[in-house]
Design a protein around this motif. Structure first.
Motif, PDB file in Angstrom:
ATOM      1  N   PRO A   1      22.146  -6.836   0.287  1.00 25.96           N
ATOM      2  CA  PRO A   1      22.274  -6.227  -0.782  1.00 25.96           C
ATOM      3  C   PRO A   1      24.334  -6.349  -1.439  1.00 25.96           C
ATOM      4  N   LEU A   2      24.889  -7.569  -1.065  1.00 24.09           N
ATOM      5  CA  LEU A   2      26.787  -6.649  -1.722  1.00 24.09           C
ATOM      6  C   LEU A   2      26.410  -7.622  -2.746  1.00 24.09           C
ATOM      7  N   PRO A   3      25.772  -9.004  -3.135  1.00 24.21           N
ATOM      8  CA  PRO A   3      26.151  -9.512  -4.221  1.00 24.21           C
ATOM      9  C   PRO A   3      26.008  -8.424  -5.377  1.00 24.21           C
ATOM     10  N   TRP A   4      24.855  -7.888  -5.118  1.00 23.20           N
ATOM     11  CA  TRP A   4      24.573  -6.987  -6.283  1.00 23.20           C
ATOM     12  C   TRP A   4      25.167  -5.638  -6.932  1.00 23.20           C
ATOM     13  N   TYR A   5      26.179  -5.023  -5.512  1.00 24.19           N
ATOM     14  CA  TYR A   5      26.153  -3.572  -5.305  1.00 24.19           C
ATOM     15  C   TYR A   5      28.209  -4.269  -5.989  1.00 24.19           C
ATOM     16  N   PHE A   6      28.404  -5.884  -5.603  1.00 25.80           N
ATOM     17  CA  PHE A   6      29.273  -6.330  -6.467  1.00 25.80           C
ATOM     18  C   PHE A   6      29.385  -6.788  -7.461  1.00 25.80           C
ATOM     19  N   ARG A   7      28.350  -6.836  -7.736  1.00 27.96           N
ATOM     20  CA  ARG A   7      28.349  -6.836  -9.419  1.00 27.96           C
ATOM     21  C   ARG A   7      28.561  -5.564 -10.088  1.00 27.96           C
ATOM     22  N   ALA A   8      27.622  -4.547  -9.628  1.00 29.74           N
ATOM     23  CA  ALA A   8      27.751  -3.263 -10.165  1.00 29.74           C
ATOM     24  C   ALA A   8      29.186  -2.468  -9.608  1.00 29.74           C
ATOM     25  N   ARG A   9      29.752  -3.171  -8.877  1.00 23.79           N
ATOM     26  CA  ARG A   9      31.131  -2.518  -8.995  1.00 23.79           C
ATOM     27  C   ARG A   9      31.137  -1.159  -8.365  1.00 23.79           C
ATOM     28  N   ASN A  10      30.083  -1.368  -7.095  1.00 22.71           N
ATOM     29  CA  ASN A  10      29.771  -0.282  -6.314  1.00 22.71           C
ATOM     30  C   ASN A  10      30.588  -0.478  -4.624  1.00 22.71           C
ATOM     31  N   ILE A  11      32.344  -0.128  -5.350  1.00 22.44           N
ATOM     32  CA  ILE A  11      32.191  -0.353  -4.143  1.00 22.44           C
ATOM     33  C   ILE A  11      32.410   0.824  -2.876  1.00 22.44           C
ATOM     34  N   ALA A  12      32.038   1.953  -2.938  1.00 19.56           N
ATOM     35  CA  ALA A  12      31.212   2.529  -2.323  1.00 19.56           C
ATOM     36  C   ALA A  12      30.712   1.566  -1.011  1.00 19.56           C
ATOM     37  N   ALA A  13      28.913   1.264  -1.866  1.00 22.43           N
ATOM     38  CA  ALA A  13      27.727   1.176  -1.015  1.00 22.43           C
ATOM     39  C   ALA A  13      28.403  -0.312  -0.388  1.00 22.43           C
ATOM     40  N   MET A  14      29.108  -1.466  -1.125  1.00 21.43           N
ATOM     41  CA  MET A  14      29.857  -2.606  -0.376  1.00 21.43           C
ATOM     42  C   MET A  14      30.476  -2.269   0.201  1.00 21.43           C
ATOM     43  N   SER A  15      31.338  -0.981   0.400  1.00 20.99           N
ATOM     44  CA  SER A  15      31.770  -0.930   1.551  1.00 20.99           C
ATOM     45  C   SER A  15      30.375  -0.427   3.216  1.00 20.99           C
ATOM     46  N   ILE A  16      29.747   0.074   2.449  1.00 22.59           N
ATOM     47  CA  ILE A  16      28.774   0.503   4.094  1.00 22.59           C
ATOM     48  C   ILE A  16      28.829  -0.974   4.826  1.00 22.59           C
ATOM     49  N   GLY A  17      28.016  -1.792   4.014  1.00 24.41           N
ATOM     50  CA  GLY A  17      27.793  -2.626   4.457  1.00 24.41           C
ATOM     51  C   GLY A  17      29.031  -3.573   4.579  1.00 24.41           C
ATOM     52  N   ILE A  18      29.906  -4.042   4.758  1.00 20.07           N
ATOM     53  CA  ILE A  18      31.227  -4.231   4.804  1.00 20.07           C
ATOM     54  C   ILE A  18      31.311  -3.876   6.499  1.00 20.07           C
ATOM     55  N   TRP A  19      31.402  -2.242   6.319  1.00 20.75           N
ATOM     56  CA  TRP A  19      31.809  -1.915   7.319  1.00 20.75           C
ATOM     57  C   TRP A  19      30.313  -2.404   8.518  1.00 20.75           C
ATOM     58  N   LEU A  20      29.944  -1.691   8.465  1.00 19.62           N
ATOM     59  CA  LEU A  20      28.565  -2.321   9.010  1.00 19.62           C
ATOM     60  C   LEU A  20      28.462  -4.132  10.114  1.00 19.62           C
ATOM     61  N   PHE A  21      29.197  -4.737   9.368  1.00 14.29           N
ATOM     62  CA  PHE A  21      28.557  -6.210   9.474  1.00 14.29           C
ATOM     63  C   PHE A  21      29.720  -6.152  10.563  1.00 14.29           C
ATOM     64  N   VAL A  22      30.671  -5.539  10.089  1.00 12.38           N
ATOM     65  CA  VAL A  22      31.896  -5.897  11.619  1.00 12.38           C
ATOM     66  C   VAL A  22      32.171  -5.380  12.696  1.00 12.38           C
ATOM     67  N   VAL A  23      31.147  -3.907  12.628  1.00 17.61           N
ATOM     68  CA  VAL A  23      30.787  -3.284  13.760  1.00 17.61           C
ATOM     69  C   VAL A  23      29.802  -4.077  14.929  1.00 17.61           C
ATOM     70  N   ASN A  24      28.837  -4.417  14.086  1.00 17.42           N
ATOM     71  CA  ASN A  24      27.462  -5.472  14.453  1.00 17.42           C
ATOM     72  C   ASN A  24      28.543  -6.771  15.559  1.00 17.42           C
ATOM     73  N   VAL A  25      29.002  -7.387  14.481  1.00 18.50           N
ATOM     74  CA  VAL A  25      29.899  -8.723  15.007  1.00 18.50           C
ATOM     75  C   VAL A  25      31.029  -8.140  16.634  1.00 18.50           C
TER      76      VAL A  25
END
Length: 325
Positions: free
Chosen positions: A19-43
């Motif tokens: 979902p990150l490309p759409w949140y990035f396009r919408a400048r939804n930093i908060a929703a993007m950060s959720i995906g980024i942090w979940l990606f980091v902790v899963n890795v």
């Protein structure tokens, strides 16, 4: 759980990026950060589970230092991001006067960046105050941060994520009240925008689901650490050279259950993050396109599409799922 943890963690680490490309396009930093942090902790969980399968030896101290700090930071990053989402949605549903200038938008983006990333760094730094040793290592799980079970740890470590989570739930309640009160007006005014009623409800639901998981994870960790009672601060001794390592046989069952529960809650957060996005029309259509590309990638060469995946990805980024501007 030796095989399930790395496999599922890697799978969901990839899926949360969808979902990150759409949140990035919408400048939804908060929703993007959720995906980024979940990606980091899963890795982190996946690599740790692979690296420490059947062993508790430490190949890299620096890796454990970094991952322990990241695991600590994610405890407040997700509820802080959800709080930012609900604050913005509450202002939209209540039809408050919202500045639309570029300066105001940059201020909102800066505020969300500070909440989603700056606050996490501060929280990880404050955790060092109640960290008695460098870290702990568990066979089959990897490195984990440690916390001295004191009254100070309650306020510095466990209260912040709980406070952010309950603040998010309060804002969600206020947001839902405004939405029910002005539902017809909201539907009419937002009918031409990408943030329709369905998308609005999915964002609120995502925030509630994420912070509910955060509350559960925090309570599990707090109960586990305080199971023997609060330790007096006068007995606190910090030794940064001390590292405790536990083999599979030496790890208590309660500790193993706590580690598995923490990992399972992260997987649940990923499911909510991805699932509520895919429920939307835009998410379903783009998911169909992604699956079609994957299908073509595994067909015979003469049947493969000539359109590269990078072009599809750029095209996807041009479409906004949620217009947060």
């Amino acid at each position: 759980m030796q095989a399930e943890i790395p496999v599922l963690s890697f799978i969901f680490a990839v899926l949360v990026l969808f979902p990150l490309p759409w949140y990035f396009r919408a400048r939804n930093i908060a929703a993007m950060s959720i995906g980024i942090w979940l990606f980091v902790v899963n890795v982190v969980y996946a690599i740790d589970a692979l690296q420490w399968t059947g062993t508790y030896r430490i190949p890299s101290l620096l890796w454990c230092d970094i991952t322990s700090a990241l695991i600590t930071a994610v405890h407040v990053s997700i509820p802080a991001a959800c709080l930012c989402i609900c604050i913005h949605l509450e202002r939209m549903a209540s039809f408050c006067q919202m500045a639309t200038t570029s300066v105001a938008k940059r201020r909102r983006i800066l505020f969300e960046c500070l909440m989603c990333f700056g606050l996490s760094i501060l929280y990880a730094a404050l955790h060092l105050i109640v960290q008695p040793r460098r870290f702990d290592v568990y066979a089959d799980f990897g490195c984990r941060p440690t916390t001295y079970p004191s009254i100070l740890a309650v306020f510095l470590v466990w209260m912040p994520p709980l406070a952010l989570s309950f603040a998010t739930l309060i804002f969600c309640g206020i947001t839902w009240h405004h939405f029910l009160l002005h539902g017809v007006q909201f539907s009419r005014t937002r009918a031409s925008s990408s943030l329709a009623s369905g998308a609005y409800i999915r964002l609120v639901s995502m925030a509630v689901s994420e912070v509910t998981c955060t509350i559960a994870a925090t309570l599990v960790t707090m109960v586990f650490n305080l199971s023997s009672g609060l330790a007096p601060w006068a007995d606190f001794k910090r030794d940064w050279t001390k590292i405790l390592s536990f083999s599979s046989a030496a790890t208590p069952r309660s500790t193993t259950a706590m580690l598995v529960t923490e990992w399972a809650i992260v997987i649940a957060q990923c499911i909510f993050f991805i699932g509520l996005f895919v429920l939307g029309d835009e998410g379903r259509s783009r998911l169909h396109e992604a699956l079609e590309i994957v299908r073509r990638a595994f067909t015979f060469p003469e049947k493969r599409s000539t359109c590269p995946i990078s072009e599809w990805y750029v095209a996807c980024c041009s479409v906004s799922f949620v217009n947060f501007c």
